[in-house]
Scaffold this motif. Structure first.
Motif, PDB file in Angstrom:
ATOM      1  N   LEU A  73     -23.820  15.811  -8.996  1.00 45.68           N
ATOM      2  CA  LEU A  73     -24.153  14.682  -8.119  1.00 45.68           C
ATOM      3  C   LEU A  73     -22.860  14.147  -7.526  1.00 45.68           C
ATOM      4  N   ILE A  74     -22.871  13.963  -6.218  1.00 45.59           N
ATOM      5  CA  ILE A  74     -21.646  13.567  -5.515  1.00 45.59           C
ATOM      6  C   ILE A  74     -21.762  12.103  -5.109  1.00 45.59           C
ATOM      7  N   VAL A  75     -20.797  11.317  -5.568  1.00 45.99           N
ATOM      8  CA  VAL A  75     -20.827   9.871  -5.324  1.00 45.99           C
ATOM      9  C   VAL A  75     -19.602   9.485  -4.497  1.00 45.99           C
ATOM     10  N   TRP A  76     -19.842   8.889  -3.346  1.00 45.76           N
ATOM     11  CA  TRP A  76     -18.746   8.457  -2.450  1.00 45.76           C
ATOM     12  C   TRP A  76     -18.455   6.973  -2.645  1.00 45.76           C
ATOM     13  N   LEU A  77     -17.252   6.674  -3.078  1.00 50.89           N
ATOM     14  CA  LEU A  77     -16.810   5.269  -3.139  1.00 50.89           C
ATOM     15  C   LEU A  77     -16.269   4.916  -1.763  1.00 50.89           C
ATOM     16  N   ASP A  78     -17.034   4.148  -1.030  1.00 55.57           N
ATOM     17  CA  ASP A  78     -16.722   3.818   0.363  1.00 55.57           C
ATOM     18  C   ASP A  78     -16.018   2.456   0.407  1.00 55.57           C
ATOM     19  N   VAL A  79     -14.708   2.507   0.589  1.00 58.69           N
ATOM     20  CA  VAL A  79     -13.870   1.303   0.513  1.00 58.69           C
ATOM     21  C   VAL A  79     -13.269   1.025   1.890  1.00 58.69           C
ATOM     22  N   PRO A  80     -13.329  -0.233   2.349  1.00 56.91           N
ATOM     23  CA  PRO A  80     -12.781  -0.549   3.679  1.00 56.91           C
ATOM     24  C   PRO A  80     -11.271  -0.287   3.762  1.00 56.91           C
ATOM     25  N   ILE A  81     -10.831   0.058   4.964  1.00 60.33           N
ATOM     26  CA  ILE A  81      -9.432   0.439   5.180  1.00 60.33           C
ATOM     27  C   ILE A  81      -8.442  -0.637   4.712  1.00 60.33           C
ATOM     28  N   ASP A  82      -8.748  -1.903   4.971  1.00 61.69           N
ATOM     29  CA  ASP A  82      -7.795  -2.960   4.600  1.00 61.69           C
ATOM     30  C   ASP A  82      -7.590  -3.027   3.095  1.00 61.69           C
ATOM     31  N   LEU A  83      -8.676  -2.841   2.365  1.00 60.43           N
ATOM     32  CA  LEU A  83      -8.576  -2.878   0.904  1.00 60.43           C
ATOM     33  C   LEU A  83      -7.820  -1.643   0.390  1.00 60.43           C
ATOM     34  N   LEU A  84      -8.089  -0.503   0.982  1.00 58.32           N
ATOM     35  CA  LEU A  84      -7.351   0.709   0.590  1.00 58.32           C
ATOM     36  C   LEU A  84      -5.858   0.487   0.815  1.00 58.32           C
ATOM     37  N   TYR A  85      -5.534  -0.042   1.991  1.00 63.94           N
ATOM     38  CA  TYR A  85      -4.123  -0.201   2.318  1.00 63.94           C
ATOM     39  C   TYR A  85      -3.445  -1.201   1.396  1.00 63.94           C
ATOM     40  N   GLU A  86      -4.157  -2.266   1.095  1.00 61.45           N
ATOM     41  CA  GLU A  86      -3.618  -3.279   0.170  1.00 61.45           C
ATOM     42  C   GLU A  86      -3.249  -2.626  -1.172  1.00 61.45           C
ATOM     43  N   ARG A  87      -4.117  -1.744  -1.628  1.00 64.05           N
ATOM     44  CA  ARG A  87      -3.872  -1.088  -2.923  1.00 64.05           C
ATOM     45  C   ARG A  87      -2.756  -0.047  -2.849  1.00 64.05           C
ATOM     46  N   LEU A  88      -2.562   0.538  -1.657  1.00 61.59           N
ATOM     47  CA  LEU A  88      -1.638   1.675  -1.553  1.00 61.59           C
ATOM     48  C   LEU A  88      -0.297   1.334  -0.907  1.00 61.59           C
ATOM     49  N   ALA A  89      -0.154   0.086  -0.453  1.00 65.45           N
ATOM     50  CA  ALA A  89       1.030  -0.281   0.333  1.00 65.45           C
ATOM     51  C   ALA A  89       2.341   0.074  -0.383  1.00 65.45           C
ATOM     52  N   GLU A  90       2.387  -0.123  -1.694  1.00 66.21           N
ATOM     53  CA  GLU A  90       3.630   0.131  -2.433  1.00 66.21           C
ATOM     54  C   GLU A  90       3.664   1.518  -3.080  1.00 66.21           C
ATOM     55  N   ASP A  91       2.644   2.326  -2.820  1.00 65.34           N
ATOM     56  CA  ASP A  91       2.509   3.598  -3.533  1.00 65.34           C
ATOM     57  C   ASP A  91       3.516   4.641  -3.043  1.00 65.34           C
ATOM     58  N   THR A  92       4.080   5.378  -3.985  1.00 62.22           N
ATOM     59  CA  THR A  92       5.007   6.453  -3.598  1.00 62.22           C
ATOM     60  C   THR A  92       4.515   7.817  -4.081  1.00 62.22           C
ATOM     61  N   THR A  93       3.314   7.834  -4.685  1.00 68.13           N
ATOM     62  CA  THR A  93       2.845   9.081  -5.299  1.00 68.13           C
ATOM     63  C   THR A  93       1.917   9.873  -4.378  1.00 68.13           C
ATOM     64  N   ARG A  94       1.587   9.329  -3.185  1.00 65.45           N
ATOM     65  CA  ARG A  94       0.686  10.037  -2.270  1.00 65.45           C
ATOM     66  C   ARG A  94       1.522  10.622  -1.125  1.00 65.45           C
ATOM     67  N   PRO A  95       1.780  11.930  -1.166  1.00 63.43           N
ATOM     68  CA  PRO A  95       2.658  12.527  -0.151  1.00 63.43           C
ATOM     69  C   PRO A  95       2.171  12.304   1.277  1.00 63.43           C
ATOM     70  N   LEU A  96       0.857  12.254   1.480  1.00 67.28           N
ATOM     71  CA  LEU A  96       0.349  12.111   2.847  1.00 67.28           C
ATOM     72  C   LEU A  96       0.617  10.724   3.432  1.00 67.28           C
ATOM     73  N   LEU A  97       0.988   9.770   2.567  1.00 68.21           N
ATOM     74  CA  LEU A  97       1.267   8.419   3.076  1.00 68.21           C
ATOM     75  C   LEU A  97       2.759   8.150   3.244  1.00 68.21           C
ATOM     76  N   GLN A  98       3.582   9.156   2.974  1.00 65.60           N
ATOM     77  CA  GLN A  98       5.028   8.999   3.207  1.00 65.60           C
ATOM     78  C   GLN A  98       5.264   9.207   4.701  1.00 65.60           C
ATOM     79  N   ASP A  99       4.927   8.207   5.465  1.00 61.51           N
ATOM     80  CA  ASP A  99       4.854   8.302   6.918  1.00 61.51           C
ATOM     81  C   ASP A  99       5.455   7.014   7.481  1.00 61.51           C
ATOM     82  N   ILE A 100       5.959   7.074   8.710  1.00 61.72           N
ATOM     83  CA  ILE A 100       6.518   5.827   9.264  1.00 61.72           C
ATOM     84  C   ILE A 100       5.418   4.791   9.506  1.00 61.72           C
ATOM     85  N   ASP A 101       4.206   5.251   9.674  1.00 55.82           N
ATOM     86  CA  ASP A 101       3.085   4.324   9.885  1.00 55.82           C
ATOM     87  C   ASP A 101       1.985   4.639   8.861  1.00 55.82           C
TER      88      ASP A 101
END
Ligand code: S3P
Length: 182
Positions: free
Chosen positions: A101-129
């Motif tokens: 069974l596949i369950v999608w946790l659908d989280v708004p972009i602002d909340l995702l960004y708030e949680r990930l703003a300081e993250d250094t472990t996600r290579p795809l977010l090592q971006d200027i923007d």
């Protein structure tokens, strides 16, 4: 609930920062299932961090390992599986995910960004923007996430326990006939 599920795996999909690991642990406990995280399995097997794997093998190399790991995971039962946010990208992965069974946790972009703003472990977010990157990944992936059996909208006020309860309550509505009858 766990007898109704008949050991069928639960796969949590959704963006980085959606809470798949935290909620997955809670669900596993409630269902009497084991918990696994595909990123953890990949990192342990490679003895490298996800950042190192991306640096050495690129995203293409990482996706190949991710598919191999998913293929192995889906051979087991009674698992709650937190997947990497990009697992939905490879068509072959859906063949594995649909074993459970596949369950999608659908989280708004602002909340995702708030949680990930300081993250250094996600290579795809090592971006200027990083927020723009997150937004474009979400836009690209939303049609794929929508293929989940269950969409769970998540807001900033909900605790992981409340989200897990919401999933537990919603599961009976989407149990596949083979799950109920077998
Ligand atoms: C990725 C998400 C990460 C990890 C890798 C790529 C993605 O997992 O697999 O950094 O493409 O969204 P989480 O969703 O657990 O952060």
């Amino acid at each position: 609930m766990s007898s109704l599920l008949q050991g069928v795996n639960l796969y949590l999909i959704g963006m980085m920062g959606a809470g798949k690991t935290t909620v997955g642990h809670l669900l596993a406990k409630q269902l009497g299932y084991a918990f696994v995280d595909t990123d953890d399995i990949i990192a342990q097997a490679a003895k490298k961090s996800i950042n190192e794997i991306f640096a050495e093998a690129g995203e293409v190399g990482f996706r190949q390992i991710e598919s191999d790991v998913l293929a192995q995971v889906c051979a087991h039962t009674k698992l709650t599986v937190a997947t990497g946010g990009g697992i939905v990208l490879q068509r072959e992965n859906w063949g594995y995910l649909h074993h459970g069974l596949i369950v999608w946790l659908d989280v708004p972009i602002d909340l995702l960004y708030e949680r990930l703003a300081e993250d250094t472990t996600r290579p795809l977010l090592q971006d200027i923007d990083p927020k723009g990157k997150l937004r474009s990944l979400l836009e690209q992936r939303t049609p794929l996430y929508k293929q989940a059996d269950l969409r769970i909208p998540v807001n900033a006020t909900e605790t992981p326990e409340q989200i897990a309860d919401k999933i537990m309550q919603a599961i009976p509505s989407v149990l596949k006939p083979t799950t109920v009858n077998s």
